[in-house]
Write a protein that holds these residues in place. Structure first.
Motif, PDB file in Angstrom:
ATOM      1  N   ILE A 274      57.107  33.250  27.162  1.00 17.27           N
ATOM      2  CA  ILE A 274      56.793  34.041  25.981  1.00 17.27           C
ATOM      3  C   ILE A 274      55.704  33.399  25.150  1.00 17.27           C
ATOM      4  O   ILE A 274      55.116  34.011  24.262  1.00 17.27           O
ATOM      5  N   THR A 275      55.431  32.148  25.450  1.00 16.64           N
ATOM      6  CA  THR A 275      54.415  31.395  24.728  1.00 16.64           C
ATOM      7  C   THR A 275      53.005  31.923  24.985  1.00 16.64           C
ATOM      8  O   THR A 275      52.110  31.771  24.183  1.00 16.64           O
TER       9      THR A 275
ATOM     10  N   PRO B  63      50.150  34.261  24.977  1.00 17.33           N
ATOM     11  CA  PRO B  63      49.830  35.427  24.147  1.00 17.33           C
ATOM     12  C   PRO B  63      49.520  36.678  24.960  1.00 17.33           C
ATOM     13  O   PRO B  63      49.667  37.784  24.465  1.00 17.33           O
TER      14      PRO B  63
ATOM     15  N   PHE C 232      52.079  39.270  25.076  1.00 20.46           N
ATOM     16  CA  PHE C 232      52.419  40.041  23.896  1.00 20.46           C
ATOM     17  C   PHE C 232      51.874  41.439  23.924  1.00 20.46           C
ATOM     18  O   PHE C 232      52.512  42.364  23.444  1.00 20.46           O
TER      19      PHE C 232
ATOM     20  N   ILE D 127      54.258  43.291  26.116  1.00 17.25           N
ATOM     21  CA  ILE D 127      55.492  43.543  25.373  1.00 17.25           C
ATOM     22  C   ILE D 127      55.287  44.672  24.373  1.00 17.25           C
ATOM     23  O   ILE D 127      56.107  45.576  24.244  1.00 17.25           O
ATOM     24  N   ARG D 128      54.147  44.606  23.703  1.00 15.79           N
ATOM     25  CA  ARG D 128      53.865  45.625  22.707  1.00 15.79           C
ATOM     26  C   ARG D 128      53.809  47.009  23.353  1.00 15.79           C
ATOM     27  O   ARG D 128      54.393  47.968  22.845  1.00 15.79           O
TER      28      ARG D 128
ATOM     29  N   ASN E  64      63.053  35.524  27.422  1.00 17.90           N
ATOM     30  CA  ASN E  64      62.069  34.523  27.808  1.00 17.90           C
ATOM     31  C   ASN E  64      62.661  33.655  28.911  1.00 17.90           C
ATOM     32  O   ASN E  64      63.662  32.985  28.699  1.00 17.90           O
TER      33      ASN E  64
ATOM     34  N   GLU F  18      61.231  31.139  30.189  1.00 18.63           N
ATOM     35  CA  GLU F  18      60.770  29.751  29.985  1.00 18.63           C
ATOM     36  C   GLU F  18      60.274  29.118  31.280  1.00 18.63           C
ATOM     37  O   GLU F  18      60.497  27.929  31.518  1.00 18.63           O
TER      38      GLU F  18
ATOM     39  N   VAL G  22      46.857  25.332  27.157  1.00 19.46           N
ATOM     40  CA  VAL G  22      45.662  24.658  26.653  1.00 19.46           C
ATOM     41  C   VAL G  22      45.700  23.162  26.947  1.00 19.46           C
ATOM     42  O   VAL G  22      44.716  22.575  27.397  1.00 19.46           O
TER      43      VAL G  22
ATOM     44  N   LEU H  37      44.163  30.514  28.520  1.00 23.24           N
ATOM     45  CA  LEU H  37      44.660  29.317  27.847  1.00 23.24           C
ATOM     46  C   LEU H  37      44.137  28.079  28.552  1.00 23.24           C
ATOM     47  O   LEU H  37      43.593  27.160  27.923  1.00 23.24           O
TER      48      LEU H  37
ATOM     49  N   ILE I 287      40.460  27.682  27.962  1.00 25.61           N
ATOM     50  CA  ILE I 287      40.133  27.145  26.634  1.00 25.61           C
ATOM     51  C   ILE I 287      40.348  25.637  26.624  1.00 25.61           C
ATOM     52  O   ILE I 287      39.543  24.877  26.078  1.00 25.61           O
TER      53      ILE I 287
ATOM     54  N   PHE J  89      43.163  37.327  22.737  1.00 29.32           N
ATOM     55  CA  PHE J  89      42.458  37.412  21.464  1.00 29.32           C
ATOM     56  C   PHE J  89      41.563  36.197  21.234  1.00 29.32           C
ATOM     57  O   PHE J  89      40.415  36.304  20.783  1.00 29.32           O
ATOM     58  N   ALA J  90      42.067  35.029  21.568  1.00 24.22           N
ATOM     59  CA  ALA J  90      41.329  33.797  21.289  1.00 24.22           C
ATOM     60  C   ALA J  90      40.084  33.664  22.159  1.00 24.22           C
ATOM     61  O   ALA J  90      39.183  32.889  21.838  1.00 24.22           O
TER      62      ALA J  90
ATOM     63  N   GLU K 130      37.546  35.446  22.600  1.00 25.72           N
ATOM     64  CA  GLU K 130      36.243  35.753  22.017  1.00 25.72           C
ATOM     65  C   GLU K 130      35.936  34.859  20.816  1.00 25.72           C
ATOM     66  O   GLU K 130      34.870  34.907  20.250  1.00 25.72           O
TER      67      GLU K 130
END
Lengths: 336, 336
Positions: free
Chosen positions: A71-72, A74, A77, A80-81, A98, A100, A217, A241, A244, A270-271, A273
């Motif tokens: 679930i960590t 992103p 999400f 999920i949404r 989760n 894990e 990351v 991730l 990055i 999201f991150a 960009e």
DNA sequence: AACATCATGGCAACTGCTTGCCGCTCGGAT
DNA sequence: ATCCGAGCGGCAAGCAGTTGCCATGATGTT
């Protein structure tokens, strides 16, 4: 104090409880006037059916569970949404689990919930295929981002996406790439590597695979270091991730991106960009993944085990998002 | 095919169904030898209690619902993750509901689930306080990031955090700040503004409030434009998403950050350290928020409505994360 | 020895709704 | 006039547990 039951409604409306029951759960089984009467009386009394009592006999819970491997991340999400949205639209409840990254936890939670939900959405499941097939025998299952023969699922197109990605790199003059792979149990990782390798061969590039790396990351450093030893000028990380993290490590080691090496990820989180340089990545509309998965599950739960019909597999388009982390291969700068 | 029931277990173990029932749901009510016998026979038969049947009479569902005002906001991920973790640890199931920033949807979903869950976690609820108080009368409720008198809740410390934030800005020589506020219904927005205003007064700064703005990246442009008209050199955005949008707009308008203006956010989402410049923000361990909220809810569900005991309010520490988006106020550069 | 107390297991009513089956009514076909 | 079937409402037996109450025997008390 205690909320009204079908008995209260039946008495107040002067009908049998079965009529009340049917007015709600099987409306066409009751004549229009009767149904309206019942509904109106129910509204006056503030009646609403007890979901547990309902589930007890009917075995339909109007609930679906979504199990995500981590679930960590992103990127889940969005899925999920999408799932939540679609579930809500059909008056279904979404349970979130989760795993894990642990097959054991994944299995345990599925068992625990098996009576409480109509079916499972397994996102990036880490369970061995045998387990999944076995589960599919007794539960409605839809895989997300994993393909298992005989079990319905939705995935973002990897083959075509990876081909575009590799072609993009080739067109920038890269001749060797390294794929920094994800967890051993990850179907996605295997599938991406297969597609990348084939596309690379087709484009006349050499491709090596390094790893596995935990796609976070913090594990980007090790991945970057490993990648640099290969001499590849194009690094394809298993997800954003990891990419990055790779970018951060490269910056720390004064390796310029994209001047010295190009870096790409997957998922278009999201991150992606926002990081520096912004990340070229293979994305797709993950909301739709979630949405489609729920849709498939609802179908599967409605028409359970139609024997002839093959399990549906949906392949949603992925899309290559070009940003600043990819550029001409070293030595290809300036006027050709 | 169909799974065994307490009747099967009772027969196989040579005891009454009530004994089987108690062996599972009320172990100390049964002598150790009997309990072990029952448990063992149950294991052999592969028995596990049917949660719906259980819920029907006992009214305990081992399920809790988490309602978030906007699942799109990454800051909730952490809270959800903490809640999921804690719930799982107590063998509870977590239901996820997205209120989509709509009080109506929030209310509807709560009603829909009211029979199926033991209680609700309301994260950043947009419901009017009256509604919440009324709900708290009939349901176990725990507020997350909102304080309502009489209802238990967990929040990240805003007063102290905002004070630190403002002090930080003051120490950089800023004398005027603008708070770019969030949704009108947001308790958080009001609470932050109050704390910021007070801290600013204390620090001898002028403070204005602009907005409300929808706290998303896309609305950062409007927020930035509005903020610039005030002449303030320090901009405090309602959250990181808005702050990132502000940063983007400022870059587009060639306003340098932090040279011309400083920008801060709230939440310390993952992207905050990746954006350019990286974002100074008031964070905190949101995982713990989720965890603590579940804990409070489990307590509340256990000891329902102990009349004397005041509703518990937990205030978790927030923490100021200094990054590159804040710097000396314009004209304060170079040797003093 | 008589009696109160307690731990334990069983009985059976109960939770609130679903659903297979039955029987009635009524319109249309014969 | 008779028959048939469809449509509709009711009966009652589940579904799988929980729990208040009672009976029993063991233990403790005086």
């Amino acid at each position: 104090m205690t909320s009204p039951t079908i008995y209260d409604v039946a008495r107040a409306a002067g009908v049998a409880t079965s009529t009340v029951s049917r007015a709600f759960s099987n409306p066409q089984r009751v004549s229009a006037p009767t149904r309206e009467l019942v509904v109106q009386v129910a509204a006056e009394l503030g009646y609403s059916p007890n979901p547990h009592a309902r589930a007890l006999t009917s075995r339909r819970t109007q609930t679906i569970a979504m199990v995500v491997s981590d679930i960590t991340n992103p990127h889940f999400f969005e899925i999920i949404r999408g799932a939540e949205l679609r579930a809500k639209a059909s008056a279904h409840t979404l349970v979130l689990v989760n795993a894990e990254e642990s097959p054991r936890i994944e299995r345990e939670q599925i068992n625990r919930l098996s009576r409480s939900v109509d079916g499972f959405l397994l996102a990036a499941s880490r369970l061995p295929e045998d387990d999944l097939v076995e589960l599919a025998g007794s539960h409605a299952l839809v895989m997300v981002n994993r393909q298992v023969p005989g079990i319905p699922g939705v995935v973002l197109d990897q083959r075509e996406g990876c081909r575009q990605l590799v072609t993009h790199l080739a067109s920038l003059g890269h001749t060797s790439l390294a794929y920094l792979t994800g967890p051993r149990e990850s179907w996605m990782a295997a599938s991406r590597w297969a597609a990348i390798r084939d596309a690379a061969a087709e484009a006349g590039m050499t491709a090596v695979r390094m790893g596995p790396f935990t796609p976070r990351v913090t594990h980007g450093a090790a991945a970057a270091d490993a990648a640099l030893t290969t001499g590849a000028t194009a690094l394809i990380a298993h997800n954003d991730l990891l990419a990055i993290g790779v970018l951060q490590r490269l910056a720390a080691r004064s390796v310029r991106v994209p001047d010295d090496v190009s870096v790409t990820g997957f998922d278009d989180i999201f991150a992606a960009e926002l990081c520096t340089p912004s990340l070229t990545t293979l994305g797709g509309t993950h909301v739709n993944l979630g949405r489609a998965a729920v849709e498939l599950l609802l179908e599967a739960a409605d028409a359970p085990r139609r024997p002839g019909a093959a399990a549906q597999h949906l392949v949603l388009p992925s899309q290559l998002v070009l940003r600043d982390s990819t550029g001409l291969a070293r030595g290809r700068r300036g006027p050709a």
